[in-house]
Design an enzyme around this catalytic site. Structure first.
Site: not given
Length: 203
Positions: A29-30
């Site tokens: 993810g981020c």
């Protein structure tokens, strides 16, 4: 935390050299969150965020092409194993699901035959296969470091800590590769970090 420039320079001077560490690369993810989480782990020496897993050349945050946000983790193999890191990776997401947004996909990028063998054994021990899960399993071809403002993102928002790095004369690259910055990035994100007890005396 009463952090000084001396603390920073001494902690980093004592850290294990980069030629004695191994490097693992993961997309979860981020990349801000994983950067902070892994930085707080005992045995992790340095971290950096960037882009990998795609084919377009010289990706940037605003022109990512088919790359994914990833974190690179330099770790001391005498204190932490690649398998230990894989356990953390697979506990942090559901390997049977995958987002459609390539930028934030879950991916394990192996850099060596030994990493690939460890990963294969790890998956097999859990009744999983690389082809049967949503998590992408790929060989790392190239890692592109992210922009300076993405490196140690949580730490950069803590002005009381950053003041000491400024006083120590740390520029963007030094901050990115700093062992104590990796720890304090985790600290700034709210993770338990042993760095407070490990700080050398500033005198």
């Amino acid at each position: 935390m009463d952090l000084t420039a001396t603390h920073i320079r001494e902690y980093d001077r004592r850290a294990i050299d980069s030629n004695e560490t191994e490097t693992a690369t993961f997309g979860l993810g981020c990349f801000w969150g994983p950067d902070a989480r892994f930085g707080a782990v005992d045995g992790v020496v340095r971290t950096r965020v960037g882009y990998a897993g795609g084919t377009s050349r010289d990706p940037t945050y605003h022109s990512l092409g088919d790359h994914t946000e990833v974190v690179q983790v330099d770790f001391d193999p005498d204190a932490l194993t690649y398998r230990d890191l894989l356990t953390r990776v697979f506990e942090s997401h559901n390997p049977n699901r995958q987002t459609g947004d390539t930028q934030y996909q879950n991916v394990v990028l192996t850099a060596t035959a030994a990493q690939q063998a460890t990963l294969d054994e790890f998956l097999s021990s859990r009744g999983l296969t690389a082809d049967g899960i949503g998590t992408r399993i790929e060989q790392l071809s190239r890692f592109y470091p992210g922009e300076d403002y993405h490196q140690k993102y949580k730490l950069r928002s803590a002005s009381s800590l950053m003041d000491a790095f400024d006083a120590a004369g740390y520029g963007d690259e030094a901050l990115r590769e700093s062992p104590i910055a990796a720890k304090l990035n985790g600290y700034a994100a709210g993770h338990d970090v042993a760095v407070v007890e490990e700080l050398p005396a500033s005198g």
